[in-house]
Design a protein around this motif. Structure first.
Motif, PDB file in Angstrom:
ATOM      1  N   LYS A 146       0.830  -1.211   0.000  1.00 58.32           N
ATOM      2  CA  LYS A 146       0.000   0.000   0.000  1.00 58.32           C
ATOM      3  C   LYS A 146       0.862   1.256   0.000  1.00 58.32           C
ATOM      4  CE  LYS A 146      -4.207  -1.929   2.077  1.00 58.32           C
ATOM      5  NZ  LYS A 146      -5.114  -1.923   3.257  1.00 58.32           N
ATOM      6  N   LEU A 147       1.995   1.194   0.688  1.00 58.51           N
ATOM      7  CA  LEU A 147       2.923   2.333   0.660  1.00 58.51           C
ATOM      8  C   LEU A 147       3.472   2.548  -0.756  1.00 58.51           C
ATOM      9  CD1 LEU A 147       4.913   1.793   3.993  1.00 58.51           C
ATOM     10  CD2 LEU A 147       3.229   3.582   3.501  1.00 58.51           C
ATOM     11  N   ILE A 148       3.723   1.451  -1.471  1.00 58.27           N
ATOM     12  CA  ILE A 148       4.174   1.557  -2.862  1.00 58.27           C
ATOM     13  C   ILE A 148       3.087   2.198  -3.718  1.00 58.27           C
ATOM     14  CG2 ILE A 148       4.771   0.207  -4.919  1.00 58.27           C
ATOM     15  CD1 ILE A 148       6.174  -1.786  -3.057  1.00 58.27           C
ATOM     16  N   VAL A 149       1.830   1.776  -3.507  1.00 56.87           N
ATOM     17  CA  VAL A 149       0.714   2.368  -4.259  1.00 56.87           C
ATOM     18  C   VAL A 149       0.640   3.876  -3.990  1.00 56.87           C
ATOM     19  CG1 VAL A 149      -1.806   2.419  -4.514  1.00 56.87           C
ATOM     20  CG2 VAL A 149      -0.601   0.218  -4.334  1.00 56.87           C
ATOM     21  N   ASN A 150       0.884   4.268  -2.743  1.00 60.40           N
ATOM     22  CA  ASN A 150       0.867   5.702  -2.414  1.00 60.40           C
ATOM     23  C   ASN A 150       1.915   6.474  -3.213  1.00 60.40           C
ATOM     24  OD1 ASN A 150      -1.107   5.118  -0.547  1.00 60.40           O
ATOM     25  ND2 ASN A 150       0.257   5.175   1.228  1.00 60.40           N
ATOM     26  N   GLU A 151       3.106   5.894  -3.345  1.00 63.06           N
ATOM     27  CA  GLU A 151       4.177   6.549  -4.108  1.00 63.06           C
ATOM     28  C   GLU A 151       3.830   6.598  -5.593  1.00 63.06           C
ATOM     29  OE1 GLU A 151       6.888   8.089  -2.818  1.00 63.06           O
ATOM     30  OE2 GLU A 151       5.924   7.657  -0.896  1.00 63.06           O
ATOM     31  N   ILE A 152       3.205   5.544  -6.085  1.00 65.34           N
ATOM     32  CA  ILE A 152       2.782   5.517  -7.489  1.00 65.34           C
ATOM     33  C   ILE A 152       1.722   6.588  -7.744  1.00 65.34           C
ATOM     34  CG2 ILE A 152       1.606   4.111  -9.236  1.00 65.34           C
ATOM     35  CD1 ILE A 152       2.963   1.648  -8.013  1.00 65.34           C
ATOM     36  N   LYS A 153       0.821   6.763  -6.775  1.00 65.54           N
ATOM     37  CA  LYS A 153      -0.224   7.783  -6.914  1.00 65.54           C
ATOM     38  C   LYS A 153       0.385   9.183  -7.005  1.00 65.54           C
ATOM     39  CE  LYS A 153      -4.349   9.669  -4.699  1.00 65.54           C
ATOM     40  NZ  LYS A 153      -5.271   9.599  -3.538  1.00 65.54           N
ATOM     41  N   LYS A 154       1.443   9.430  -6.215  1.00 68.90           N
ATOM     42  CA  LYS A 154       2.095  10.742  -6.251  1.00 68.90           C
ATOM     43  C   LYS A 154       2.633  11.046  -7.651  1.00 68.90           C
ATOM     44  CE  LYS A 154       3.639  10.541  -1.405  1.00 68.90           C
ATOM     45  NZ  LYS A 154       4.831  10.449  -0.523  1.00 68.90           N
ATOM     46  N   ALA A 155       3.009   9.999  -8.380  1.00 73.67           N
ATOM     47  CA  ALA A 155       3.557  10.175  -9.728  1.00 73.67           C
ATOM     48  C   ALA A 155       2.459  10.275 -10.781  1.00 73.67           C
ATOM     49  CB  ALA A 155       4.497   9.024 -10.062  1.00 73.67           C
ATOM     50  N   GLU A 156       1.198  10.226 -10.339  1.00 73.44           N
ATOM     51  CA  GLU A 156       0.043  10.350 -11.231  1.00 73.44           C
ATOM     52  C   GLU A 156       0.027   9.281 -12.325  1.00 73.44           C
ATOM     53  OE1 GLU A 156      -0.108  14.377 -12.634  1.00 73.44           O
ATOM     54  OE2 GLU A 156      -0.533  15.198 -10.651  1.00 73.44           O
ATOM     55  N   VAL A 157       0.417   8.067 -11.938  1.00 75.16           N
ATOM     56  CA  VAL A 157       0.371   6.933 -12.860  1.00 75.16           C
ATOM     57  C   VAL A 157      -1.089   6.536 -13.091  1.00 75.16           C
ATOM     58  CG1 VAL A 157       1.012   4.503 -13.170  1.00 75.16           C
ATOM     59  CG2 VAL A 157       2.646   6.123 -12.170  1.00 75.16           C
ATOM     60  N   LYS A 158      -1.434   6.205 -14.321  1.00 78.48           N
ATOM     61  CA  LYS A 158      -2.828   5.936 -14.668  1.00 78.48           C
ATOM     62  C   LYS A 158      -3.270   4.523 -14.329  1.00 78.48           C
ATOM     63  CE  LYS A 158      -2.539   9.146 -18.586  1.00 78.48           C
ATOM     64  NZ  LYS A 158      -2.556   9.254 -20.069  1.00 78.48           N
TER      65      LYS A 158
END
Length: 524
Positions: free
Chosen positions: A44-56
């Protein structure tokens, strides 16, 4: 540093190492260690970092991601983060849940199909009933209104059966198939130890013609994930090739947060997203800058009209240690004109040139049991690096190679009697770690399979003979034209043969007469 800024549209997130299948070419297979499931908090922490990068989009990979006990919870978390979630699974089984429940959180369901025949697919997976089960799950996903797709690994056995494979799934299995991903096998994981899954130019051409047939008759979207050098393909199939987006808008992350350029490259060398923001790594990594610059490609690629479409082929098609290199299929087109390559030289191979040796070997010898694998060439190089020699041009491109193996008298006699014919069979204690032996075995002579390779071939033969001129006895088992030319011109004697899996390996022997050899070298 390039001024261009790269965003990421899709992340392949490897959420587990666990898989119930044992496919022989799996790039992510874990050997000598029990595969594990990570903590969902870390994912979930990885998903949070991915979200910050605005990955689709995040695509779950593994192992087999459905084996992860909290895969549904993680998919729901991705959805709640505003990111589309898809999954690539060998089984689509969702233990403890169902595909009906999973369909609430996944936009698309994808699996890998290995053969047109169900029993052959099961044989690859090492799992009875695997084909029937995953096809049924895929069919359900389609009826639930979700996109469905299959990935097909182009290996020699199915290069001309891709249309039949897809047509069966659509017509007989009644799967509402939305897309197909075509990919090649690269030398990682279990495929590290074999070249049985690499394809030749002719097999690549067959595969692309199968794609052409699918497009014309079945009207299904096709993506070629691992590109081919377009110069080795006929012009009428080039339209079916697409640029590879891995390393540009697609990336992979493992369960520790390590970043990789390609979803099939398990080395994760770019950096860790918990140490630096994802897009910072993506836009500042020296590895990525080198890859995107295409400076590792030969000059003719850089001026080619099709470069943006093919990128020089798959940069991981035959790499051992380097992060990217030329596609081995390119060597089936390469020309050895002197005005292009300049003067050529003969020298001991460096460790970083082992990939180049494999590129030539896999292009020349598809299907041979004696071929070097990634593992075996590294093993023998570490055993005695002075066995390996290369022909290089003025730009240090490897055009040919030879493996000259110092052996004991005992092994020499056993080779002469037909007990062995190749280095990969030899008892390791009978292969010397020195060059101080009167007995040698020429394992292989080979050059890039090009239209004017004779220049490098002649040079290779002459220099191999010069290296062995002060020895007493030589054996060889030639399977190349260059090897046969060597035996014929220098009067090797046919003494025996070895038969392995219906392949016959003739064995030749020469007792060296220095004066005669010198005279023949001068005339060659």
């Amino acid at each position: 540093m390039s001024d261009q800024f790269y965003n990421i549209d899709l992340i392949a997130l490897h959420i587990t190492e666990v898989c119930s299948h044992k496919c022989p070419f799996c790039y992510s297979a874990i050997e000598n260690r029990r595969p594990i499931h990570p903590d969902i908090k870390d994912l979930k922490l990885i998903v949070n970092e991915i979200k910050k990068a605005e990955v689709k989009e995040i695509s779950f990979l593994g192992g087999d991601p459905v084996t992860y006990p909290k895969v549904i919870e993680l998919a729901e978390y991705v959805n709640n983060s505003g990111i589309t979630c898809s999954i690539l699974s060998n089984t689509l089984s969702f233990p403890g849940s169902s595909i009906e429940t999973a369909s609430k959180y996944f936009s698309s369901f994808e699996t890998t199909i290995h053969h047109v025949l169900p029993e052959k697919h099961d044989e690859v997976c090492k799992k009875n009933g695997a084909y029937a089960f995953v096809i049924n799950q895929l069919r359900k996903a389609g009826t639930l209104g979700r996109r469905t797709g299959i990935a097909i690994n182009i290996v020699p056995e199915i290069s001309d059966k891709i249309y039949d494979l897809v047509e069966r799934i659509v017509s007989i299995e009644k799967v509402n198939l939305d897309y197909i991903i075509i990919q090649r096998i690269i030398p990682f994981g279990r495929a590290l130890n074999s070249s049985n899954f690499t394809i030749t130019r002719k097999q690549a051409e067959k595969a692309i013609n199968e794609i052409k047939k699918i497009d014309q008759n079945l009207n299904i979207k096709i993506t070629v994930e691992d590109p081919f050098p377009l110069c080795v393909l006929p012009d009428d199939v080039i339209q079916y090739m697409n640029p590879c987006l891995w390393g540009f808008t697609k990336a992979a992350i493992n369960s520790k947060g390590d970043l990789s350029r390609c979803g099939a490259d398990p080395r994760y060398r770019l950096g860790n997203i918990f140490n630096s923001p994802l897009l910072d790594i993506w836009n500042s990594s020296p590895i990525l800058q080198s890859f995107r610059s295409r400076n590792y490609l030969p000059g003719r690629c850089k001026i080619c009209f099709h470069l943006d479409k093919c990128g020089g082929g798959c940069p991981l098609s035959c790499e051992i240690e380097k992060d990217h290199g030329i596609d081995y299929l390119f060597l089936e087109y390469e020309k050895l004109d002197k005005e292009i390559h300049g003067e050529i030289s003969f020298s001991n191979a460096k460790e970083e040139e082992l990939s180049s040796i494999l590129q030539i070997e896999w292009s020349d010898f598809p299907g041979y049991g004696h071929i070097f694998s990634v593992k075996s060439i590294k093993y023998w190089y570490n055993h005695n690096p002075r066995m390996f020699w290369v022909v290089k041009d003025s730009r240090n491109w490897v055009l040919g190679y030879a493996t000259l193996v110092p052996v004991t008298k005992k092994l020499f006699n056993e080779i002469s009697q037909g007990k062995y014919s190749s280095l990969n069979e030899f008892p390791v204690d009978e292969v010397l770690k020195t060059t101080n032996s009167n007995y040698y075995h020429i394992e292989v002579l080979a050059t890039v399979p090009s239209r004017t390779g004779s220049r490098a071939g002649r040079y290779l033969i002459k220099n191999v003979c010069k290296k062995l001129i002060n020895k007493k006895f030589i054996t060889t088992s030639p399977i190349t034209d260059i090897g046969l030319r060597l035996c014929k011109f220098f009067d090797f004697e046919y003494v025996s043969q070895e038969t392995i899996n219906s392949n016959i390996y003739p064995i030749y022997r020469l007792k060296i007469n220095k004066e005669i050899i010198i005279d023949k070298i001068l005339k060659f």
